[in-house]
Design an enzyme around this catalytic site. Structure first.
Site, PDB file in Angstrom:
ATOM      1  N   ARG A  89       0.814  -1.217   0.000  1.00 31.86           N
ATOM      2  CA  ARG A  89       0.000   0.000   0.000  1.00 31.86           C
ATOM      3  C   ARG A  89       0.853   1.276   0.000  1.00 31.86           C
ATOM      4  NH1 ARG A  89      -3.965   2.246   4.719  1.00 31.86           N
ATOM      5  NH2 ARG A  89      -5.674   3.048   3.442  1.00 31.86           N
ATOM      6  N   VAL A 128      -6.640   6.899  -0.448  1.00 37.08           N
ATOM      7  CA  VAL A 128      -6.398   5.462  -0.599  1.00 37.08           C
ATOM      8  C   VAL A 128      -7.386   4.826   0.374  1.00 37.08           C
ATOM      9  CG1 VAL A 128      -4.709   3.605  -0.576  1.00 37.08           C
ATOM     10  CG2 VAL A 128      -3.953   5.957  -0.948  1.00 37.08           C
ATOM     11  N   SER A 129      -8.390   4.148  -0.163  1.00 34.04           N
ATOM     12  CA  SER A 129      -9.538   3.743   0.647  1.00 34.04           C
ATOM     13  C   SER A 129      -9.183   2.752   1.749  1.00 34.04           C
ATOM     14  CB  SER A 129     -10.628   3.150  -0.246  1.00 34.04           C
ATOM     15  OG  SER A 129     -11.113   4.113  -1.151  1.00 34.04           O
ATOM     16  N   GLN A 130     -10.125   2.582   2.665  1.00 34.44           N
ATOM     17  CA  GLN A 130      -9.966   1.638   3.773  1.00 34.44           C
ATOM     18  C   GLN A 130      -9.708   0.240   3.212  1.00 34.44           C
ATOM     19  OE1 GLN A 130     -13.318   1.651   6.415  1.00 34.44           O
ATOM     20  NE2 GLN A 130     -12.681  -0.199   7.490  1.00 34.44           N
TER      21      GLN A 130
END
Length: 389
Positions: A42, A92-94
């Site tokens: 990530r 940057v999504s969950q």
């Protein structure tokens, strides 16, 4: 990244997967998705992010990665772009939600995917591992400043099956039709192009701007050229779509500023025959099926502020039913009151369904059918959303 750093990152990724599995609630995350996650660090897609812990921007080109791994690999979204007013426009999504959404898409090797809102590129990278080298991901991101860093991260992982570029996905693509589509931002309308871009029986993961304070994540299956059916939908929260399909700005309207609405009558919820304990749930239901995006303000001499109400009806015809949890105000004739009472009766007869229990069909506006007594049509630009019990 050194081998020792890679090992530390892998440990954080594994811990995050355990947290994501609790979110899943459907058993273990499929092995293919777990592997895609491990193969797609990530932090490569958040080279610059806003740290909630430090209340400042962090640049990983100059900062020590190890100092930020806890935040980078927590199960929370990371802001990567804000406007000049400080409003978050891209995240940057969950991770748990991202993995859940990817699982819903049922991606297979060789498939093609059209993504609205590429953001950091992380979602596109995860999907790329699942469609393989013979698949294709077209990801369009309207914020041009985000494109270079996303492209660099995708290139670093050698994910050549991803075409990531700047553009307004609301306008569609000239690269043919796709097996899958995915929105990573909430949209007020479903643009007409998606009825052509998604193949028959294909899946579209769509984020519907249901109300100003919440969105609905909808898994839609294409049934014909002008029709999608929802296989599930549930509440969530995403940044809004911008560009040609951005949500209309609807500030609250003072009733005193409207054309004359005729005589006003104050009603009680007892007149609607809804139990006091069920009023909040019924209001949530009506705000959706009557598409109460617009709110109204009514002066109240006993309060220091104007009361906010939702409405059934059109102020242009001089008839409105305004309602909140405490009061109902009827302007004009009883047309909207009758509509509201009938809806209450149907809702109670159906055992008070919640939003996730409703049926949702999405039609191209030009092909929307007539609704039955247990259906409500919401017309929004290119599409008509039909809610049913």
């Amino acid at each position: 990244m050194s081998s020792s750093q890679s090992e530390i990152v892998s440990e954080y990724q594994t811990t995050l997967l355990l947290a994501a599995e609790r979110f899943f609630g459907r058993g273990r995350i499929p092995k293919r998705i777990r592997q895609a996650f491990m193969d797609t660090p990530r932090h490569l897609f958040a080279k610059r992010f806003y740290s909630s812990a430090k209340q400042d921007w962090v640049d990983l080109e100059t900062a020590d990665l190890r100092d930020h791994l806890t935040e980078l690999y927590s199960d929370h979204p990371l802001c990567i772009y804000r406007d000049k007013n400080g409003k978050s426009l891209s995240t940057v999504s969950q991770p748990s939600l991202v993995l859940y959404m990817i699982d819903l898409l049922e991606l297979e090797p060789g498939q093609s995917v059209f993504e609205l809102g590429g953001g950091s590129g992380w979602n596109a990278a995860l999907m790329a591992h699942l469609v393989g080298k013979k698949g294709k991901i077209l990801s369009l991101e309207i914020i041009e400043e985000l494109t270079p860093s996303a492209q660099a991260a995708l290139e670093e992982l050698n994910l050549n099956q991803v075409c990531f570029r700047s553009g307004d996905a609301n306008l569609g693509s000239d690269e043919g039709n796709f097996d899958r589509g995915v929105f990573t931002a909430s949209a007020w309308d479903l643009p007409a192009c998606f009825y052509q871009q998604i193949k028959p029986k294909g899946l579209l993961l769509y984020v519907f701007k249901a109300q100003p304070n919440y969105d609905l994540l909808c898994l839609l299956r294409k049934t014909d050229q002008s029709h999608f059916e929802s296989e599930l939908h549930f509440s969530c929260s995403f940044v809004p779509v911008t560009g040609s399909n951005s949500q209309p700005n609807l500030p609250a309207i003072p009733v005193s500023k409207l054309p004359p609405q005729g005589e006003m009558a104050e009603l009680a919820w007892n007149d609607i025959k809804i139990a006091d304990t069920a009023i909040p749930e019924f209001i949530d239901f009506t705000k959706l099926v009557f598409d109460c995006q617009q709110s109204y303000l009514v002066e109240n001499d006993e309060l220091a502020f104007d009361e906010e109400f939702w409405a059934v009806g059109n102020p242009k015809d001089g008839n409105l039913l305004l309602y909140n949890e405490d009061r109902l105000l009827l302007y004009g004739d009883d047309t909207n009151l009758i509509k509201f009472r009938r809806t209450a009766k149907r809702w109670q007869k159906a055992k008070q369904p919640g939003i996730e229990d409703l049926k949702l069909s999405v039609y191209a506006a030009s092909n929307a059918p007539e609704t039955s007594n247990d259906q409500w049509a919401v017309n929004r630009g290119d599409s008509t959303f039909i809610w049913g019990i």
